[in-house]
Write a protein that holds these residues in place. Sequence first.
Motif, PDB file in Angstrom:
ATOM      1  N   GLU A 131     -51.743 -60.205  -0.385  1.00 27.36           N
ATOM      2  CA  GLU A 131     -52.477 -59.690  -0.939  1.00 27.36           C
ATOM      3  C   GLU A 131     -52.472 -58.144  -0.783  1.00 27.36           C
ATOM      4  N   THR A 132     -52.681 -57.909   0.594  1.00 26.28           N
ATOM      5  CA  THR A 132     -52.759 -56.636   1.143  1.00 26.28           C
ATOM      6  C   THR A 132     -51.444 -55.700   0.823  1.00 26.28           C
ATOM      7  N   LEU A 133     -50.388 -56.582   0.953  1.00 22.33           N
ATOM      8  CA  LEU A 133     -48.898 -55.836   0.761  1.00 22.33           C
ATOM      9  C   LEU A 133     -48.772 -55.556  -0.656  1.00 22.33           C
ATOM     10  N   LYS A 134     -49.295 -56.556  -1.639  1.00 18.34           N
ATOM     11  CA  LYS A 134     -49.163 -56.198  -2.961  1.00 18.34           C
ATOM     12  C   LYS A 134     -50.417 -55.174  -3.541  1.00 18.34           C
ATOM     13  N   ASN A 135     -51.265 -54.981  -2.823  1.00 20.02           N
ATOM     14  CA  ASN A 135     -52.194 -54.134  -3.266  1.00 20.02           C
ATOM     15  C   ASN A 135     -51.927 -52.730  -2.753  1.00 20.02           C
ATOM     16  N   ARG A 136     -50.900 -52.330  -2.539  1.00 22.30           N
ATOM     17  CA  ARG A 136     -50.747 -50.877  -1.989  1.00 22.30           C
ATOM     18  C   ARG A 136     -50.721 -49.975  -2.982  1.00 22.30           C
ATOM     19  N   SER A 137     -50.270 -50.212  -4.044  1.00 18.00           N
ATOM     20  CA  SER A 137     -50.503 -49.165  -5.374  1.00 18.00           C
ATOM     21  C   SER A 137     -52.012 -48.803  -5.714  1.00 18.00           C
ATOM     22  N   ASN A 138     -52.837 -49.648  -5.363  1.00 22.82           N
ATOM     23  CA  ASN A 138     -54.123 -49.643  -5.858  1.00 22.82           C
ATOM     24  C   ASN A 138     -55.118 -48.906  -4.623  1.00 22.82           C
ATOM     25  N   VAL A 139     -54.925 -48.995  -3.363  1.00 25.43           N
ATOM     26  CA  VAL A 139     -55.924 -48.472  -2.427  1.00 25.43           C
ATOM     27  C   VAL A 139     -55.233 -47.397  -1.453  1.00 25.43           C
ATOM     28  N   TYR A 140     -53.697 -47.145  -1.504  1.00 23.00           N
ATOM     29  CA  TYR A 140     -53.153 -46.336  -0.780  1.00 23.00           C
ATOM     30  C   TYR A 140     -53.030 -44.944  -1.855  1.00 23.00           C
ATOM     31  N   ASN A 141     -52.650 -43.959  -1.070  1.00 24.08           N
ATOM     32  CA  ASN A 141     -52.616 -42.697  -1.805  1.00 24.08           C
ATOM     33  C   ASN A 141     -51.054 -42.658  -2.626  1.00 24.08           C
ATOM     34  N   ASN A 142     -51.236 -42.331  -3.847  1.00 26.87           N
ATOM     35  CA  ASN A 142     -49.964 -42.436  -5.001  1.00 26.87           C
ATOM     36  C   ASN A 142     -49.572 -41.022  -5.337  1.00 26.87           C
ATOM     37  N   GLU A 143     -50.183 -40.164  -4.605  1.00 24.56           N
ATOM     38  CA  GLU A 143     -49.725 -38.561  -4.985  1.00 24.56           C
ATOM     39  C   GLU A 143     -48.687 -38.212  -3.981  1.00 24.56           C
ATOM     40  N   ASN A 144     -47.681 -37.506  -4.350  1.00 26.80           N
ATOM     41  CA  ASN A 144     -47.051 -36.736  -3.331  1.00 26.80           C
ATOM     42  C   ASN A 144     -47.843 -35.981  -2.512  1.00 26.80           C
ATOM     43  N   ALA A 145     -47.605 -36.202  -1.131  1.00 28.63           N
ATOM     44  CA  ALA A 145     -48.595 -35.420  -0.153  1.00 28.63           C
ATOM     45  C   ALA A 145     -47.517 -34.707   1.110  1.00 28.63           C
ATOM     46  N   LEU A 146     -48.138 -33.486   1.197  1.00 31.61           N
ATOM     47  CA  LEU A 146     -47.328 -32.744   2.229  1.00 31.61           C
ATOM     48  C   LEU A 146     -48.313 -32.931   3.457  1.00 31.61           C
ATOM     49  N   ASN A 178     -44.275 -46.169  -5.251  1.00 33.19           N
ATOM     50  CA  ASN A 178     -42.670 -46.092  -5.139  1.00 33.19           C
ATOM     51  C   ASN A 178     -42.090 -46.527  -3.973  1.00 33.19           C
ATOM     52  N   PHE A 179     -40.792 -46.749  -3.796  1.00 37.22           N
ATOM     53  CA  PHE A 179     -40.012 -47.342  -2.799  1.00 37.22           C
ATOM     54  C   PHE A 179     -39.105 -46.151  -2.228  1.00 37.22           C
ATOM     55  N   TYR A 214     -41.693 -44.989  10.540  1.00 43.65           N
ATOM     56  CA  TYR A 214     -41.301 -46.199   9.888  1.00 43.65           C
ATOM     57  C   TYR A 214     -42.341 -47.480  10.474  1.00 43.65           C
ATOM     58  N   THR A 215     -43.177 -47.130  11.286  1.00 43.84           N
ATOM     59  CA  THR A 215     -44.292 -48.237  11.788  1.00 43.84           C
ATOM     60  C   THR A 215     -45.091 -48.262  10.597  1.00 43.84           C
ATOM     61  N   ASP A 216     -45.358 -47.454   9.608  1.00 37.38           N
ATOM     62  CA  ASP A 216     -46.164 -47.499   8.394  1.00 37.38           C
ATOM     63  C   ASP A 216     -45.760 -48.728   7.746  1.00 37.38           C
ATOM     64  N   ILE A 217     -46.446 -49.864   8.091  1.00 39.81           N
ATOM     65  CA  ILE A 217     -46.040 -51.326   7.386  1.00 39.81           C
ATOM     66  C   ILE A 217     -46.160 -51.323   6.233  1.00 39.81           C
ATOM     67  N   ILE A 218     -47.128 -50.491   5.482  1.00 41.19           N
ATOM     68  CA  ILE A 218     -47.346 -50.508   4.109  1.00 41.19           C
ATOM     69  C   ILE A 218     -46.099 -49.940   3.284  1.00 41.19           C
ATOM     70  N   LYS A 219     -45.864 -48.961   3.891  1.00 40.84           N
ATOM     71  CA  LYS A 219     -44.773 -48.037   3.132  1.00 40.84           C
ATOM     72  C   LYS A 219     -43.291 -48.731   3.427  1.00 40.84           C
ATOM     73  N   TYR A 220     -43.397 -49.302   4.484  1.00 37.31           N
ATOM     74  CA  TYR A 220     -41.929 -49.844   5.163  1.00 37.31           C
ATOM     75  C   TYR A 220     -42.078 -51.270   5.350  1.00 37.31           C
ATOM     76  N   PRO A 221     -42.428 -52.239   4.634  1.00 37.88           N
ATOM     77  CA  PRO A 221     -42.532 -53.462   5.314  1.00 37.88           C
ATOM     78  C   PRO A 221     -41.512 -54.140   5.631  1.00 37.88           C
ATOM     79  N   GLU A 222     -40.175 -53.644   5.025  1.00 39.32           N
ATOM     80  CA  GLU A 222     -38.795 -54.336   5.478  1.00 39.32           C
ATOM     81  C   GLU A 222     -38.616 -54.241   6.826  1.00 39.32           C
ATOM     82  N   TYR A 223     -39.315 -53.512   7.780  1.00 36.57           N
ATOM     83  CA  TYR A 223     -38.998 -53.433   9.017  1.00 36.57           C
ATOM     84  C   TYR A 223     -39.837 -54.468   9.930  1.00 36.57           C
ATOM     85  N   ILE A 224     -40.713 -55.432   9.403  1.00 32.40           N
ATOM     86  CA  ILE A 224     -41.387 -56.359  10.035  1.00 32.40           C
ATOM     87  C   ILE A 224     -41.913 -57.379   9.076  1.00 32.40           C
TER      88      ILE A 224
END
Length: 419
Positions: A131-146, A178-179, A214-224
């Motif tokens: 549920e946490t992995l599926k929920n990333r679009s709802n609770v994490y920042n969805n705008e381009n950030a610098l 997005n991916f 790449y330790t950002d598990i929510i953005k890059y779940p493919e590494y773990i």
Amino acid sequence: MKNKRFSLTLITCLLFFIGLQHLYAQTPTAYIEIKGKIVDDTSNDALIFADIIIKDSNISTITNSDGEFALKIPDSLANKSVTFSHLGYQKRELKISDLNAHSKIKLIPAITELNVVEIKTFKDAETLLQETLKNRSNVYNNENALMTAFYRETIKNRRKNASLSEAVVQIHKQPYSNFKNDAIELIKSRKSTNYKKLDTLALKLQGGPFSNLYTDIIKYPEYIFTKEDIALYEFSFSESTQVNNKPVYVINFKQKPNIKEPLYYGKLYIDSETLALTNAVFRLNVENRELSSEMYIRKKPRKVDVYPTEATYRVNYRTQNGKWQYAYSNILLTFKVNWEGKLFNSVYTLNSEMAITDWSVNDPKLIKTKENMLKPTTILADETSGFKDPAFWGKYNIIEPEKSIEAAIEKIKKQLKRT
């Protein structure tokens, strides 16, 4: 299991550069600096990886392994407050004007009991993770950030510092919805290496700041946690705790007994209200020397046997305006090096960390230029050189150096002068 970007390169070619890469000139800005130490209210023990954030801003830093911090604050924010928080402790807020030049901040441990009914909302810990992995679009920042970030990597031969590299970078962070991969731009950097401490072996971390990103598990779940790999793990609930005075679920995970390839084990901290991952601390199972070595070693001398004895990862997230965002990560790798025909072996420790010190929402195009953009294969130590500019970091917030690192820098600077 793909872990190609957490890689170490071992080479015998010794390169030494003296000088300074100064990519951008800084505009002087009036600011005040506060320093201090965050400790446990009862035991007085230093609290490592505690967050220090200026309220109503994106400016922040984190404590080092001694619990110490330094925070540079623009004069325009001098009337603001600073919040101090740490996993498992109650958040504390103080006025900047009430802080001394070297303040000691005490945090009180938080005692949390999650109702059994709350946990039963999920049939098991694996379902909660899904549920946490599926929920990333709802609770994490969805705008381009610098994001402005401070990055540091150190290499030690046993207990002696051998190499130090630091950089201020800007992360062109893609929305979590997005991916697309994030990009990293090098702003300022510096390094110093004492190759006498490396026993004719130069260790370099390939990937530099990307390894931490790449330790950002929510953005890059493919590494773990790929869809396929999740089935290879066992998940269970652990005792709950608090983050920023809010209760969080704690999930233990480890590879199943019948799995032979190296996988990870550790803890995931998930906010009970938003189901956002707030922190993760995990290690690689390095019992299989041959397979775990293949995951890290990209190049080495033929007569050298190199294998990891420890691989530890940490990632922290922070919330701002109701949305979660990557905030900090730390990687600690220890390797044993055996030379053919030599009686004694060498032990090298490589530590890298990156902290987001400021960020802002950016326009949709995000990346405007490719100049100074780093590649995922970058070796930061090859991009930087020297410790010559006394005003190097200017207004940028950094992670306060540990005393041992400060001493090593001074020692290496003296060595450079003699050379």
